[in-house]
Design an enzyme around this catalytic site. Structure first.
Site, PDB file in Angstrom:
ATOM      1  CG  ASP A 128     -54.256  23.194 -22.505  1.00 36.92           C
ATOM      2  OD1 ASP A 128     -54.978  22.592 -23.320  1.00 36.92           O
ATOM      3  OD2 ASP A 128     -54.472  23.202 -21.278  1.00 36.92           O
ATOM      4  CG  HIS A 174     -59.108  28.913 -23.402  1.00 35.08           C
ATOM      5  ND1 HIS A 174     -59.923  28.590 -24.459  1.00 35.08           N
ATOM      6  CD2 HIS A 174     -58.764  27.735 -22.839  1.00 35.08           C
ATOM      7  CE1 HIS A 174     -60.060  27.266 -24.520  1.00 35.08           C
ATOM      8  NE2 HIS A 174     -59.363  26.729 -23.548  1.00 35.08           N
ATOM      9  CG  HIS A 218     -64.420  25.833 -23.478  1.00 40.99           C
ATOM     10  ND1 HIS A 218     -63.103  25.489 -23.588  1.00 40.99           N
ATOM     11  CD2 HIS A 218     -64.643  25.996 -22.155  1.00 40.99           C
ATOM     12  CE1 HIS A 218     -62.560  25.440 -22.387  1.00 40.99           C
ATOM     13  NE2 HIS A 218     -63.477  25.749 -21.491  1.00 40.99           N
ATOM     14  NE  ARG A 259     -59.845   5.780 -33.937  1.00 40.49           N
ATOM     15  CZ  ARG A 259     -58.864   6.674 -33.911  1.00 40.49           C
ATOM     16  NH1 ARG A 259     -58.100   6.843 -34.952  1.00 40.49           N
ATOM     17  NH2 ARG A 259     -58.649   7.390 -32.842  1.00 40.49           N
TER      18      ARG A 259
HETATM   19  C1  BG6 Z   1     -59.233  23.373 -21.994  1.00 38.13           C
HETATM   20  C2  BG6 Z   1     -57.830  22.943 -21.687  1.00 38.13           C
HETATM   21  O1  BG6 Z   1     -59.305  23.996 -23.254  1.00 38.13           O
HETATM   22  O2  BG6 Z   1     -59.671  24.296 -21.011  1.00 38.13           O
HETATM   23  C3  BG6 Z   1     -57.728  22.353 -20.297  1.00 38.13           C
HETATM   24  O3  BG6 Z   1     -57.409  21.975 -22.639  1.00 38.13           O
HETATM   25  C4  BG6 Z   1     -58.300  23.311 -19.277  1.00 38.13           C
HETATM   26  O4  BG6 Z   1     -56.379  22.044 -19.971  1.00 38.13           O
HETATM   27  C5  BG6 Z   1     -59.680  23.767 -19.699  1.00 38.13           C
HETATM   28  O5  BG6 Z   1     -58.348  22.647 -18.022  1.00 38.13           O
HETATM   29  C6  BG6 Z   1     -60.188  24.858 -18.783  1.00 38.13           C
HETATM   30  O6  BG6 Z   1     -61.520  25.120 -19.094  1.00 38.13           O
HETATM   31  P1  BG6 Z   1     -62.502  25.728 -18.000  1.00 38.13           P
HETATM   32  O7  BG6 Z   1     -63.765  25.965 -18.748  1.00 38.13           O
HETATM   33  O8  BG6 Z   1     -62.609  24.678 -16.922  1.00 38.13           O
HETATM   34  O9  BG6 Z   1     -61.851  26.950 -17.501  1.00 38.13           O
END
Ligand code: BG6
Length: 517
Positions: free
Chosen positions: A260, A265, A203, A64
């Site tokens: 989250d 995850h 991720h 933006r």
């Molecule tokens: C993110 C969350 O998806 O993953 C965060 O939003 C979290 O809150 C993070 O800290 C953890 O990722 P990693 O790769 O550091 O375990």
């Protein structure tokens, strides 16, 4: 196209076979955001160091605020210097920077997308060939919908639709905030894109150890025969962080541990651990098995008695010897917040393999240490020979797949202590990435960016998969919302979580293991 040299690179020998990415223009929405500077730009740099970017690679930052191309390039360079796992090599980086541009525009302004389209067509004209466009949406979720709709109405989503240069869209989390919003987002996406063009990010799937889970399970014959209700006592999945919410209080208040971490995850770790062997390494074969597994999970007991879930908030405590405030004293957090910073679940999987085996999952902020692991605890042998607890200190055999930080696998066995008496103690057999492979493994985002460019969706979440996971989690969130703070447990920052999470396991005579190698 990538040359044969790069096709042999070990990083390319992933779950499915890579063929190399076609000429690509990545458009990052949310170009001045945190994720872009911490993860995406360093990942692009490291791919270029490994010679894994297509030779015709372009990067357009869409944001933006007004910014000149030069200022954008400088910001990118700074992020490589600050966050890349490898030192900046100027000659390599300059080649990427030379093809990086910034495009200021409103996410909901159709005109911005027309200009973007002309820009991409200009790149193709100069190059004398077509490029695929990869739209990376890394903005707050409130603008996902306008971006997707404008990609559709501007024709950008349909560019080169029937060739190997079809547009792709990568969508960052959070993917919805409950089942209904996830369904709606899926509807918006599939109005503009075919599912094969869509890459929903989690991720954790890009982490080396998470990918290794499939290799460990299915490329070794010693584990799979034991991987079922006959031999497994329980499975414990821990995703613990020692950090608090830091400057993300505003975001976290809307999210909490369940949205989250658990819905995405942790559930991914669970499905890869528990799913049936896929018929092939084809993305759909793997994702079919994950969905089947999620659908086999029994709805949770959310009643007041013996509920399958626990939620809690951290209170003031010591982390790494430093005093830290409680959650409700963090910036951007309401004093009477009803957001959980910790959640633990007890799951039952109703299928042939896992009937009767409890799966426990927990995730939280401000816990004793940062550690993510999957611990498969095996049944004890009959207590006929070594039953005298005084002499025989025995542990359950446990296979611990350590996702991070000290990546590897540990097997817990029992052994005789050398000496003239027969005494035993538990011992550990370690396989460590650090010692076997060295410490410089690719970051998750490198893998995921490359896979999305190549069009390999194995490590991305399919639409029905995200809905299956929300179907399980949404009722919990609804229930909690109706309770407000009632039933919210507390734990001291720097501890392993609330006592109520321990109780969750006691009924089955289990206890959480002390996570870590
Ligand atoms: C993110 C969350 O998806 O993953 C965060 O939003 C979290 O809150 C993070 O800290 C953890 O990722 P990693 O790769 O550091 O375990």
């Amino acid at each position: 196209m990538l040359g044969t040299e790069t096709q042999r690179h070990p990083f390319l020998q992933g779950l499915s076979k890579h063929r190399g990415a076609p000429p690509t223009a990545i458009v990052i929405f949310g170009a001045s955001g945190d994720l872009t500077s911490r993860k995406l730009v360093p990942a692009i740099y490291n791919l270029s160091v490994d010679n894994l970017l297509p030779p015709d690679f372009f990067l357009i930052g869409f944001g933006r605020k007004e910014m000149a191309d030069e200022a954008f390039r400088e910001a990118m360079t700074e992020s490589v210097e600050t966050y890349s796992r490898r030192e900046l090599q100027k000659d390599i980086w300059e080649r990427v920077c030379g093809n990086a541009f910034y495009h200021a525009g409103g996410y909901d302004q159709p005109g911005s997308y027309q200009v973007l389209r002309e820009r991409i067509e200009g790149i193709e004209k100069d190059l004398g060939r077509e490029v695929q466009t990869l739209f990376y949406i890394s903005t707050p979720p409130s603008v996902f919908q306008p971006i997707l709709e404008n990609l559709g109405s501007s024709g950008l989503a349909r560019r080169h639709r029937h060739s190997g240069f079809a547009s792709k869209v990568v969508i960052e989390k959070p993917f919805g905030s409950d089942l209904e919003s996830a369904r709606e987002l899926n509807r918006v996406i599939t109005r503009q894109f075919d599912e094969r063009q869509v890459f929903r990010i989690d991720h954790y799937l890009g982490k080396e150890t998470v990918q290794d889970l499939l290799v460990q399970r299915f490329a070794n014959s010693i584990f799979e025969p034991l991987w079922n209700r006959r031999y497994v006592e329980c499975v414990q999945i821990t995703v613990a962080e020692d950090i608090g919410v830091g400057s993300r209080g505003g975001y976290y208040e809307q999210s909490g541990a369940m949205r989250d971490m658990i819905q995405n995850h942790t559930m991914q770790l669970l499905s890869l651990t528990a799913m049936e062997p896929p018929v092939s390494l084809d993305p759909e074969a793997i994702r079919d098995e994950k969905v089947k597994l999620l659908k086999a999970i029994q709805p949770l007991n959310l009643g007041e008695k013996d509920a399958d879930v626990v939620r809690a908030q951290y209170a003031e405590g010591l982390v790494g010897g430093k005093k830290v405030p409680g959650y409700t004293h963090e910036d951007g957090v309401a004093a009477d917040s009803a957001t959980e910073t910790y959640a633990a679940l007890r799951l039952t999987i109703n299928n042939w393999r896992w009937s009767g085996v409890p799966f426990y999952m927990r995730s939280g902020k401000r816990l004793a240490r940062r550690v993510s692991e999957i611990a498969v605890q095996f049944k004890r042998p009959p207590g006929i020979l070594f039953s005298d607890a005084e002499r025989f200190d025995l542990a359950s055999n446990t296979m611990v797949i350590q996702i991070q930080p000290d990546e590897g696998t540990t097997l817990l066995l029992n052994s005789k202590i050398p000496g003239l008496e027969t005494r035993t103690q538990p011992v550990k057999m370690h396989f460590r990435y650090r010692t076997t492979y060295g410490s410089n493994t690719p970051e998750a985002y490198e893998r995921l960016l490359l896979d999305s460019m190549v069009g390999d969706s194995t490590l991305f979440i399919r639409g029905d998969e995200t809905e299956a996971s929300w179907k399980l989690i949404s009722p919990i969130l609804e229930r909690w919302e109706s309770f407000g703070r009632q039933g919210m447990e507390s734990y001291v920052a720097g501890s392993w979580g609330p006592l109520a999470a321990e109780r969750l396991l006691w009924n089955n005579r289990h206890e959480w293991r002390r996570a870590g190698p």
